[in-house]
Every structure is written in C-alpha cells, then in structure tokens.
Design a protein around this motif. Structure first.
Motif, mmCIF file in Angstrom:
data_model
loop_
_atom_site.group_PDB
_atom_site.id
_atom_site.type_symbol
_atom_site.label_atom_id
_atom_site.label_comp_id
_atom_site.label_asym_id
_atom_site.label_seq_id
_atom_site.Cartn_x
_atom_site.Cartn_y
_atom_site.Cartn_z
ATOM 1 N N PHE A 133 -33.261 -10.931 -8.987
ATOM 2 C CA PHE A 133 -34.658 -10.918 -9.389
ATOM 3 C C PHE A 133 -35.099 -12.317 -9.803
ATOM 4 C CE2 PHE A 133 -38.078 -9.926 -12.526
ATOM 5 C CZ PHE A 133 -38.959 -9.359 -11.622
ATOM 6 N N LEU A 134 -36.202 -12.781 -9.250
ATOM 7 C CA LEU A 134 -36.770 -14.107 -9.524
ATOM 8 C C LEU A 134 -35.840 -15.251 -9.103
ATOM 9 C CD1 LEU A 134 -38.362 -13.535 -13.059
ATOM 10 C CD2 LEU A 134 -39.472 -13.366 -10.837
ATOM 11 N N ASN A 135 -34.881 -14.960 -8.239
ATOM 12 C CA ASN A 135 -33.968 -15.997 -7.764
ATOM 13 C C ASN A 135 -34.419 -16.457 -6.380
ATOM 14 O OD1 ASN A 135 -31.864 -17.623 -6.928
ATOM 15 N ND2 ASN A 135 -30.251 -16.209 -7.559
ATOM 16 N N PRO A 136 -34.981 -17.672 -6.265
ATOM 17 C CA PRO A 136 -35.513 -18.127 -4.978
ATOM 18 C C PRO A 136 -34.443 -18.358 -3.920
ATOM 19 C CG PRO A 136 -35.528 -19.914 -6.575
ATOM 20 C CD PRO A 136 -35.127 -18.683 -7.328
ATOM 21 N N GLU A 137 -33.168 -18.440 -4.350
ATOM 22 C CA GLU A 137 -32.093 -18.701 -3.406
ATOM 23 C C GLU A 137 -31.578 -17.438 -2.728
ATOM 24 O OE1 GLU A 137 -29.041 -20.908 -5.300
ATOM 25 O OE2 GLU A 137 -30.349 -22.569 -5.896
ATOM 26 N N VAL A 138 -32.029 -16.271 -3.198
ATOM 27 C CA VAL A 138 -31.590 -15.006 -2.611
ATOM 28 C C VAL A 138 -32.793 -14.321 -1.974
ATOM 29 C CG1 VAL A 138 -30.530 -12.765 -3.044
ATOM 30 C CG2 VAL A 138 -29.811 -14.755 -4.388
ATOM 31 N N PRO A 139 -32.750 -14.024 -0.677
ATOM 32 C CA PRO A 139 -33.873 -13.344 -0.013
ATOM 33 C C PRO A 139 -34.185 -12.002 -0.672
ATOM 34 C CG PRO A 139 -32.313 -14.203 1.602
ATOM 35 C CD PRO A 139 -31.665 -14.366 0.273
ATOM 36 N N GLN A 140 -35.454 -11.793 -0.972
ATOM 37 C CA GLN A 140 -35.877 -10.559 -1.656
ATOM 38 C C GLN A 140 -36.105 -9.458 -0.624
ATOM 39 O OE1 GLN A 140 -36.305 -10.650 -5.329
ATOM 40 N NE2 GLN A 140 -35.045 -12.423 -4.769
ATOM 41 N N THR A 141 -34.992 -8.984 -0.059
ATOM 42 C CA THR A 141 -35.070 -7.948 0.965
ATOM 43 C C THR A 141 -34.512 -6.641 0.425
ATOM 44 O OG1 THR A 141 -32.885 -8.466 1.875
ATOM 45 C CG2 THR A 141 -34.771 -9.690 2.760
ATOM 46 N N LEU A 142 -34.938 -5.538 1.030
ATOM 47 C CA LEU A 142 -34.452 -4.224 0.624
ATOM 48 C C LEU A 142 -32.940 -4.125 0.813
ATOM 49 C CD1 LEU A 142 -35.069 -1.371 -0.368
ATOM 50 C CD2 LEU A 142 -35.511 -0.713 2.018
ATOM 51 N N GLU A 143 -32.440 -4.719 1.880
ATOM 52 C CA GLU A 143 -31.006 -4.678 2.153
ATOM 53 C C GLU A 143 -30.219 -5.386 1.045
ATOM 54 O OE1 GLU A 143 -27.619 -3.497 3.985
ATOM 55 O OE2 GLU A 143 -29.681 -2.920 4.475
ATOM 56 N N ASN A 144 -30.732 -6.535 0.583
ATOM 57 C CA ASN A 144 -30.057 -7.253 -0.497
ATOM 58 C C ASN A 144 -30.081 -6.453 -1.797
ATOM 59 O OD1 ASN A 144 -29.029 -9.500 0.747
ATOM 60 N ND2 ASN A 144 -30.842 -10.756 0.404
ATOM 61 N N TYR A 145 -31.187 -5.771 -2.050
ATOM 62 C CA TYR A 145 -31.270 -4.955 -3.264
ATOM 63 C C TYR A 145 -30.286 -3.788 -3.203
ATOM 64 C CZ TYR A 145 -35.095 -7.317 -5.653
ATOM 65 O OH TYR A 145 -35.856 -8.235 -6.351
ATOM 66 N N LYS A 146 -30.099 -3.230 -2.016
ATOM 67 C CA LYS A 146 -29.108 -2.167 -1.861
ATOM 68 C C LYS A 146 -27.699 -2.703 -2.113
ATOM 69 C CE LYS A 146 -31.648 0.630 1.545
ATOM 70 N NZ LYS A 146 -31.652 1.120 2.957
ATOM 71 N N LEU A 147 -27.405 -3.889 -1.577
ATOM 72 C CA LEU A 147 -26.079 -4.486 -1.754
ATOM 73 C C LEU A 147 -25.808 -4.795 -3.222
ATOM 74 C CD1 LEU A 147 -25.954 -6.904 1.323
ATOM 75 C CD2 LEU A 147 -24.663 -4.785 1.012
ATOM 76 N N TYR A 148 -26.805 -5.345 -3.907
ATOM 77 C CA TYR A 148 -26.632 -5.669 -5.322
ATOM 78 C C TYR A 148 -26.447 -4.402 -6.157
ATOM 79 C CZ TYR A 148 -27.270 -10.719 -5.284
ATOM 80 O OH TYR A 148 -27.081 -12.069 -5.105
ATOM 81 N N PHE A 149 -27.144 -3.331 -5.769
ATOM 82 C CA PHE A 149 -26.980 -2.070 -6.498
ATOM 83 C C PHE A 149 -25.547 -1.556 -6.356
ATOM 84 C CE2 PHE A 149 -26.838 2.538 -6.704
ATOM 85 C CZ PHE A 149 -27.455 2.786 -7.917
ATOM 86 N N LEU A 150 -25.044 -1.540 -5.125
ATOM 87 C CA LEU A 150 -23.691 -1.045 -4.884
ATOM 88 C C LEU A 150 -22.643 -1.899 -5.587
ATOM 89 C CD1 LEU A 150 -23.980 -0.147 -1.087
ATOM 90 C CD2 LEU A 150 -23.947 1.442 -3.036
ATOM 91 N N GLU A 151 -22.916 -3.193 -5.710
ATOM 92 C CA GLU A 151 -21.958 -4.103 -6.339
ATOM 93 C C GLU A 151 -22.021 -4.039 -7.863
ATOM 94 O OE1 GLU A 151 -21.080 -8.912 -6.620
ATOM 95 O OE2 GLU A 151 -22.235 -8.107 -4.944
ATOM 96 N N ASN A 152 -23.220 -3.878 -8.408
ATOM 97 C CA ASN A 152 -23.410 -4.070 -9.848
ATOM 98 C C ASN A 152 -23.527 -2.790 -10.673
ATOM 99 O OD1 ASN A 152 -23.340 -6.859 -9.657
ATOM 100 N ND2 ASN A 152 -25.549 -7.036 -9.383
ATOM 101 N N TRP A 153 -23.666 -1.627 -10.027
ATOM 102 C CA TRP A 153 -23.890 -0.435 -10.851
ATOM 103 C C TRP A 153 -22.740 -0.149 -11.826
ATOM 104 C CZ3 TRP A 153 -20.789 3.749 -11.248
ATOM 105 C CH2 TRP A 153 -19.912 4.023 -10.196
ATOM 106 N N PRO A 154 -21.470 -0.453 -11.495
ATOM 107 C CA PRO A 154 -20.435 -0.237 -12.520
ATOM 108 C C PRO A 154 -20.667 -1.093 -13.772
ATOM 109 C CG PRO A 154 -19.442 -0.461 -10.347
ATOM 110 C CD PRO A 154 -20.870 -0.870 -10.205
#
Length: 309
Positions: free
Chosen positions: A25-46
């Motif tokens: 979130f608010l990171n200009p170096e990471v594309p704000q795409t739905l796919e990236n948000y899904k990946l971050y969710f799967l990685e960070n939910w624990p």
C-alpha cells in the motif's frame, strides 16, 4: 459514554488490512494490481492473523481483570498504520473508572504484557524454526532494505535454532509467524517501559509504591541514553515526558499490599523486559554498518583517555 462497537470492528478490520498490505500500500515500487494484492494476502495472512491475536490477548489481559474488579473499560481500539514495515501501532483500551488500589492496578497492568509475552515468545520460536538462512551475495547493496534488530532473546534463539549464523555474510528469511512474534515482543517491550501510564509504569509503581518517585526520574535519564543507540527512543522519551508522564498518578495502597506472589511475578515480567528489549528496532540498510552515536561517544572517550595517559 458507551463504546461504539462499529468503531471497534472497523478499526479491527482496518488493522488487518494494514498488517496484510503495509508492504504494498502506497509503495510506488510495487504495481498496484489485483494479482499482487492476492499474492500479498496469501503471503502475509499468517502474520496478520497471529499478530492480531497477540494484540487482542494483550488487551483482554487488561480488560478481563478490569471487569473482574468492577472497573469499567472499553473494548480494544486497534490502531492501523497503512505504511511502514509493521502495519500497526498496537491497540489500546480506555479505563473509565478510578482504579481502587495498587493491587488492582497491578493485576490490570500486568495482565496485558504477560499475555502478549507468552504468545509472542511462542510465535517467534515456532516462526523462526520455519524460517530459512540465506547467503548475502558479496558487495550486496543493503541501502534499499529495512532490517529488524535483535533483542537478547531473539538473537540467542535464532542462533540456537538456525545457527551458527554470521550476520556479516548471512541473513534470515523470516517466516510471517516469526515476524508476528518479533513485532509482538517489540510492542510488549515498549508497553513494559516502567514509566507513567504504560503497563510497566503500572507494574513498577504497584510494586514499589510512593518511594519509587525518588528514583524514577533517574531511571528515565538512563533510558534516554538509548537515544544514542537509535533515534526511536528519543521520540519515545518525548512522548513519555510530555504525554504519558514519567511518574504514575497517585493510587492508594491496598489494605494488605500486593502480596509476595504478585511481587515475584512482577520481578519476572520486568526481567523479561530486559531480555526482549531491542536497542535498535528497525535499521535502514544504508545505516546498517554505520556506528551509532554511542559507539562514536565511547570511541571518543577511549581516544581521549588514551591521549591523557
């Protein structure tokens, strides 16, 4: 005024989102795409779920004793932080009544850090056992990265479980559960600072009573020396002095004191603070190998003494 349950729920959900997506979130170096948000969710939910559980346990450790003694308290207010590596500033409850005496103050004050300490220790040990040690390539540029500092506990357990680790050439690829444990320990340690309205302030005031006012400012002066190690503690020193206060507000003594078992429990918790305290919590990669102000001061003193001999 009664707590607005909608507010508590919205803050809880917002904190879950900021914990999960603080790296994107608010990171200009990471594309704000739905796919990236899904990946971050799967990685960070624990990380998000376990840290929320730690924070909830901490606040329930205050809330339940307060309710037991008939002291009115609000439900927890979770504090989201939509940027930075952690994603939250913890959680708080509001005590709405005057606390009757120091024994009750002790029980309400120590319940939170005791609960989060146990859960954070467990999360860290399990998480670090699931983590990996990686080699740092020669001439690796650290400047674009943030590094989490170590306490005595995290350093010793990482070396015991994954070591030996030479941090000059190696690093730990931390499992999300280990990160949750680290953040939980950091928040617990900050709450255990023995000043004012912090949990540690409640505990140490309950244990030593009014006599502690003779030396608490001296202890605060020693605490400020950590600003020479990391600027974070200068900010906390400012907040403690001007907002949270160095001394605890007056609470009357319990009729028979807090008791021997509570005093011993308090000593255990205060000693645990020394073991989990992180002198340099978050280190910017560009400053990773730079000496602290304390290092420079010690070097100057040694050099000056050497010249005088």
């Amino acid at each position: 005024m009664n707590s607005n349950k909608t507010t508590h729920v919205l803050l809880f959900l917002s904190t879950f989102l900021t914990l999960t997506y603080s790296d994107i979130f608010l990171n200009p170096e990471v594309p704000q795409t739905l796919e990236n948000y899904k990946l971050y969710f799967l990685e960070n939910w624990p990380y998000s779920v376990s840290l929320l559980f730690i924070l909830l346990a901490h606040e329930m450790g205050h809330y339940l004793p307060a309710r037991y003694y008939g002291v009115r308290a609000s439900l927890p207010y979770f504090i989201p932080l939509p940027f930075g590596p952690i994603g939250t500033m913890g959680a708080v409850i509001k005590i709405k009544d005057q606390i009757p005496d120091k024994k009750i103050l002790f029980d309400i004050g120590i319940g939170g850090p005791a609960a989060s300490l146990v859960l954070s220790l467990f999360a860290w040990v399990v998480g670090i056992s699931l983590s990996k040690v990686v080699e740092i390539p020669p001439n690796f540029d650290r400047s674009g990265f943030l590094f989490f500092g170590d306490s005595i506990f995290t350093y010793a357990t990482a070396q015991w479980i994954l070591g030996p680790i030479d941090f000059a050439t190696m690093d730990i690829q931390a499992h999300p559960l280990a990160k949750a444990g680290w953040v939980g320990l950091l928040i617990t340690a900050i709450n255990l600072l023995p000043f004012g309205q912090l949990d540690g302030g409640h505990v140490i005031y309950s244990m030593f009573g009014e006599s502690y006012r003779k030396w608490i400012h001296i202890l605060f002066g020693f605490f400020l020396l950590f600003a020479l190690v990391h600027f974070t503690w200068l900010i906390w020193g400012f907040l403690i002095y001007y907002v949270l206060r160095v001394e605890h507000p007056f609470i009357k003594d319990a009729m028979y004191g807090i008791g021997r078992s509570r005093f011993i429990f308090g000593i255990i918790i205060l000693v645990s603070f020394l073991i989990i305290f992180v002198p340099k919590p978050i280190i910017v990669g560009s400053e990773y190998d730079n000496p602290s102000l304390l290092d420079d001061l010690i070097r100057l003193i040694v050099h000056t003494v050497g010249l005088s001999e």
